[in-house]
Design an enzyme around this catalytic site. Structure first.
Site, PDB file in Angstrom:
ATOM      1  CD  GLU A  15      -2.918  -1.066   0.026  1.00  0.00           C
ATOM      2  OE1 GLU A  15      -3.153   0.013  -0.550  1.00  0.00           O
ATOM      3  OE2 GLU A  15      -3.450  -2.138  -0.330  1.00  0.00           O
ATOM      4  CB  CYS A  24      -5.757   3.660  -5.677  1.00  0.00           C
ATOM      5  SG  CYS A  24      -7.486   3.204  -5.968  1.00  0.00           S
TER       6      CYS A  24
END
Length: 151
Positions: A15, A24
């Site tokens: 992450e 993202c």
């Protein structure tokens, strides 16, 4: 069950830590270690900023819900801590709904030691319609963790 440090490290590794909101690969506003919501259920929005301390707290909060959701999805099927960690990392990245409808979960529930589970992890490597090298690596490491011996 609770996520171990191995699982937490895997999540953090992939992450990454971003203290300012970003989009993202799936085009969702994200912050900290991949959080899309804050602990008050408010969605992350572009322009948001947090501290590293807040990111760590948010990760712990977020992980707790994924632990509970994965445990519930297993519905009494016994898995070891490495298997649980790999499944929580998978769900953290793709969402609990993706895990719930996956052949991966069906195979885990039928036989947690089925070697074909490796191939099920490997199917989940696309984001935004494209194969992502980071996801290929993440799924491989999740699979390796899933099948690694407890020491």
């Amino acid at each position: 069950m609770k996520l171990t440090n191995k699982g937490l490290s895997l999540i953090k590794q992939f992450e990454g830590l971003k203290l300012s909101a970003y989009l993202c690969d799936a085009n969702v506003a994200t912050i900290g270690y991949g959080a899309t919501y804050y602990n008050n259920n408010v969605k992350v929005k572009m322009g948001d900023k947090i501290t590293q301390e807040d990111a760590e707290k948010l990760l712990q909060y977020t992980v707790r819900s994924f632990e509970a959701n994965v445990f519930a999805l297993l519905n009494g099927v016994q898995v070891n801590s490495n298997q649980f960690d790999a499944l929580v990392s998978f769900a953290f990245n793709l969402g609990t709904a993706a895990l719930a409808k996956s052949t991966l979960l069906k195979k885990v529930k039928a036989n947690p030691n089925d070697s074909t589970i490796t191939a099920e992890f490997a199917k989940w490597v696309n984001a935004g319609g494209l194969k992502r090298n980071g996801l290929v690596t993440r799924r491989r490491l999740e699979s390796e963790l899933y099948f690694s011996k407890i020491v």
